[in-house]
Design a protein around this motif. Structure first.
Motif, PDB file in Angstrom:
ATOM      1  N   PHE A 139      35.724  38.671  46.247  1.00 37.09           N
ATOM      2  CA  PHE A 139      35.787  39.958  46.559  1.00 37.09           C
ATOM      3  C   PHE A 139      37.236  40.674  47.152  1.00 37.09           C
ATOM      4  O   PHE A 139      37.763  41.525  46.941  1.00 37.09           O
ATOM      5  CB  PHE A 139      34.793  40.399  46.855  1.00 37.09           C
ATOM      6  CG  PHE A 139      33.258  41.059  46.239  1.00 37.09           C
ATOM      7  CD1 PHE A 139      33.282  41.834  45.619  1.00 37.09           C
ATOM      8  CD2 PHE A 139      32.833  40.416  46.247  1.00 37.09           C
ATOM      9  CE1 PHE A 139      32.909  42.330  44.566  1.00 37.09           C
ATOM     10  CE2 PHE A 139      31.497  40.580  45.753  1.00 37.09           C
ATOM     11  CZ  PHE A 139      31.669  41.744  44.374  1.00 37.09           C
ATOM     12  N   GLY A 140      37.920  39.734  48.296  1.00 35.96           N
ATOM     13  CA  GLY A 140      38.999  40.033  48.457  1.00 35.96           C
ATOM     14  C   GLY A 140      39.851  39.624  47.880  1.00 35.96           C
ATOM     15  O   GLY A 140      41.067  40.689  47.858  1.00 35.96           O
ATOM     16  N   LEU A 141      39.539  38.598  46.972  1.00 34.25           N
ATOM     17  CA  LEU A 141      41.056  39.342  45.425  1.00 34.25           C
ATOM     18  C   LEU A 141      40.513  39.602  44.907  1.00 34.25           C
ATOM     19  O   LEU A 141      41.586  40.533  44.265  1.00 34.25           O
ATOM     20  CB  LEU A 141      40.831  37.373  45.194  1.00 34.25           C
ATOM     21  CG  LEU A 141      41.143  36.102  45.750  1.00 34.25           C
ATOM     22  CD1 LEU A 141      41.317  35.202  44.968  1.00 34.25           C
ATOM     23  CD2 LEU A 141      42.694  36.478  45.730  1.00 34.25           C
ATOM     24  N   TYR A 142      39.814  40.451  44.552  1.00 38.98           N
ATOM     25  CA  TYR A 142      39.547  41.131  43.791  1.00 38.98           C
ATOM     26  C   TYR A 142      39.864  42.808  44.289  1.00 38.98           C
ATOM     27  O   TYR A 142      40.867  43.239  43.380  1.00 38.98           O
ATOM     28  CB  TYR A 142      37.757  41.633  43.525  1.00 38.98           C
ATOM     29  CG  TYR A 142      37.885  43.155  42.783  1.00 38.98           C
ATOM     30  CD1 TYR A 142      37.752  43.287  41.165  1.00 38.98           C
ATOM     31  CD2 TYR A 142      36.845  44.388  43.528  1.00 38.98           C
ATOM     32  CE1 TYR A 142      36.876  43.787  41.296  1.00 38.98           C
ATOM     33  CE2 TYR A 142      36.098  45.242  43.262  1.00 38.98           C
ATOM     34  CZ  TYR A 142      36.654  44.550  41.758  1.00 38.98           C
ATOM     35  OH  TYR A 142      36.221  46.166  40.858  1.00 38.98           O
ATOM     36  N   TYR A 143      39.885  43.461  44.866  1.00 35.93           N
ATOM     37  CA  TYR A 143      40.025  44.210  46.052  1.00 35.93           C
ATOM     38  C   TYR A 143      41.233  44.159  45.916  1.00 35.93           C
ATOM     39  O   TYR A 143      42.509  45.081  45.695  1.00 35.93           O
ATOM     40  CB  TYR A 143      39.942  44.424  47.344  1.00 35.93           C
ATOM     41  CG  TYR A 143      38.582  45.347  46.995  1.00 35.93           C
ATOM     42  CD1 TYR A 143      38.223  46.017  46.734  1.00 35.93           C
ATOM     43  CD2 TYR A 143      37.069  44.590  47.549  1.00 35.93           C
ATOM     44  CE1 TYR A 143      36.897  46.882  46.773  1.00 35.93           C
ATOM     45  CE2 TYR A 143      36.300  44.910  47.415  1.00 35.93           C
ATOM     46  CZ  TYR A 143      35.889  46.239  46.760  1.00 35.93           C
ATOM     47  OH  TYR A 143      34.973  46.520  46.919  1.00 35.93           O
ATOM     48  N   VAL A 144      42.968  42.946  46.622  1.00 33.91           N
ATOM     49  CA  VAL A 144      44.244  43.298  46.335  1.00 33.91           C
ATOM     50  C   VAL A 144      44.699  42.505  44.908  1.00 33.91           C
ATOM     51  O   VAL A 144      45.729  43.767  45.571  1.00 33.91           O
ATOM     52  CB  VAL A 144      44.510  41.593  47.675  1.00 33.91           C
ATOM     53  CG1 VAL A 144      46.053  41.533  46.751  1.00 33.91           C
ATOM     54  CG2 VAL A 144      43.870  41.842  48.110  1.00 33.91           C
ATOM     55  N   MET A 145      44.062  42.388  44.218  1.00 34.62           N
ATOM     56  CA  MET A 145      43.849  42.442  42.806  1.00 34.62           C
ATOM     57  C   MET A 145      44.231  43.594  42.176  1.00 34.62           C
ATOM     58  O   MET A 145      44.965  44.231  41.275  1.00 34.62           O
ATOM     59  CB  MET A 145      43.941  41.166  41.851  1.00 34.62           C
ATOM     60  CG  MET A 145      44.644  39.812  42.817  1.00 34.62           C
ATOM     61  SD  MET A 145      43.454  37.926  42.008  1.00 34.62           S
ATOM     62  CE  MET A 145      44.444  37.811  40.369  1.00 34.62           C
ATOM     63  N   THR A 146      43.069  44.010  41.849  1.00 41.99           N
ATOM     64  CA  THR A 146      42.871  45.505  40.873  1.00 41.99           C
ATOM     65  C   THR A 146      43.452  46.201  41.881  1.00 41.99           C
ATOM     66  O   THR A 146      43.811  47.539  41.234  1.00 41.99           O
ATOM     67  CB  THR A 146      41.498  45.399  40.946  1.00 41.99           C
ATOM     68  OG1 THR A 146      41.031  46.177  42.311  1.00 41.99           O
ATOM     69  CG2 THR A 146      40.696  44.617  39.788  1.00 41.99           C
ATOM     70  N   GLY A 147      43.376  46.423  43.131  1.00 36.73           N
ATOM     71  CA  GLY A 147      44.461  47.100  44.095  1.00 36.73           C
ATOM     72  C   GLY A 147      46.481  47.498  43.517  1.00 36.73           C
ATOM     73  O   GLY A 147      46.591  48.734  43.765  1.00 36.73           O
ATOM     74  N   LEU A 148      46.139  46.303  44.177  1.00 38.91           N
ATOM     75  CA  LEU A 148      47.331  46.224  43.692  1.00 38.91           C
ATOM     76  C   LEU A 148      48.468  47.200  42.100  1.00 38.91           C
ATOM     77  O   LEU A 148      48.848  47.344  41.886  1.00 38.91           O
ATOM     78  CB  LEU A 148      48.090  44.875  43.699  1.00 38.91           C
ATOM     79  CG  LEU A 148      48.200  44.412  45.016  1.00 38.91           C
ATOM     80  CD1 LEU A 148      49.186  43.031  45.504  1.00 38.91           C
ATOM     81  CD2 LEU A 148      49.464  45.499  45.755  1.00 38.91           C
ATOM     82  N   HIS A 149      47.865  46.189  41.072  1.00 42.45           N
ATOM     83  CA  HIS A 149      47.676  46.926  39.977  1.00 42.45           C
ATOM     84  C   HIS A 149      47.843  48.262  39.643  1.00 42.45           C
ATOM     85  O   HIS A 149      48.384  49.006  39.126  1.00 42.45           O
ATOM     86  CB  HIS A 149      46.248  45.743  38.877  1.00 42.45           C
ATOM     87  CG  HIS A 149      46.971  46.475  37.537  1.00 42.45           C
ATOM     88  ND1 HIS A 149      45.827  47.171  36.732  1.00 42.45           N
ATOM     89  CD2 HIS A 149      47.430  46.303  36.944  1.00 42.45           C
ATOM     90  CE1 HIS A 149      46.189  47.526  35.883  1.00 42.45           C
ATOM     91  NE2 HIS A 149      46.783  46.319  35.177  1.00 42.45           N
TER      92      HIS A 149
END
Lengths: 205, 96
Positions: A139-149
């Motif tokens: 979920f950390g990666l999910y939020y960082v990656m989709t957030g930055l996207h």
């Protein structure tokens, strides 16, 4: 003679501008590439946990958003094409559709995030801290990656809106469309990043 | 005028529409094929289809097919660098 010199200069400027845009795109590829690498390493370390965490993702919403972004890319390409043909009205219509689709993507994405928050799945939440390291990482990666996207989509929408104004006021037309072309390259890049994000978070489970 | 003015309209509306249709078909295919059983096979299939979609976007929407050759080379270089980063990192995490 002066006209010719100006023409050559204009040509050099647009070629240089496009090269610069591509260089920027490469820096973006490296930037997101490192995040994809991080995902790959943690996925191999916590295979089972990533598998379990991915069950929380709604494939239907992810598919819809992918379709929206791919379609927006089509209209972006069409709008650049229409400018090159000197069809101003058509360019404006195509670009407006691109912008609306970009906003739709963001709206759907934020509802998706809100649903996750509602289920207590956000960084530092009680629900997540009870789960293992792998789930927290997913979920950390999910939020960082989709957030930055998402930030990239937001910037893209803003840039395309400026382009729409420039087309309307005649600053971009059949003879000078480098800015729109470069904005289009950026928009397609945002699409490309999502094409990889989609299977990693929504499909592989 | 220079001998080589801005090339106008590399592709036509029909080409873009066909590319979009293929992208949509690939999207449907990747959703269906993601349910393949051994997980590693699903991963390989999903990532291959994603790479194919990206290739279509690069070639047609981003006009690489119609640009001069050095643009393709330019795109190739960061991908090679990225591949080196990824392989070095994985050799490190596996052999540690």
């Amino acid at each position: 003679m002066n006209d010719m010199a100006a023409d050559v200069r204009e040509q050099a400027d647009t070629t240089g501008g496009k090269l610069g845009m591509w260089l920027f795109i490469f820096s973006e590829i490296m930037f997101f590439g490192m995040l994809f690498l991080l995902y790959a390493v943690y996925r191999t370390r916590h295979a089972a946990a990533f598998h379990a965490a991915a069950q929380n993702m709604d494939t239907a919403i992810g598919t819809l958003n992918t379709a929206i972004l791919l379609t927006s890319s089509l209209f972006m390409a069409l709008s650049v094409h229409a400018t090159q043909e000197g069809r101003k009205r058509l360019t404006e219509i195509f670009l407006s559709i691109t912008i609306v689709l970009g906003i739709s993507f963001l709206v759907i994405k934020s509802f998706e995030w809100l649903a996750h928050f509602h289920h207590g799945l956000y960084p530092g939440s009680v629900v997540l801290s009870r789960l293992g390291k792998g789930e927290i990482m997913f979920f950390g990666l999910y939020y960082v990656m989709t957030g930055l996207h998402g930030v990239h989509v937001f910037i893209g929408v803003a840039v395309l809106t400026i382009m729409l104004v420039l087309i309307h006021t005649g600053k971009i037309d059949k003879t000078k469309f480098a800015a729109l072309e470069n904005a289009g390259l950026y928009w397609h890049l945002v699409d490309i990043i999502w094409i990889f994000l989609f299977p990693l978070f929504y499909l592989i489970k | 005028m220079t001998q080589e003015t801005r090339q106008t309209a590399p592709a036509d509306y029909g080409t873009y529409l066909i590319v979009w249709l293929v992208l949509m078909i690939l999207l449907a295919a990747t959703v269906v094929l993601a349910k393949i059983d051994p997980l590693h096979l699903a991963v390989v299939t999903s990532m291959s289809i994603a790479a194919l979609k990206v290739l279509l976007v690069l070639l047609f929407f981003m006009h690489l097919k119609y640009e001069k050759g050095y643009y393709g080379l330019m795109v190739f270089i960061p991908l090679v660098i990225l591949a080196i980063f990824i392989s070095l990192t994985f050799s490190d995490t596996y052999l540690r």
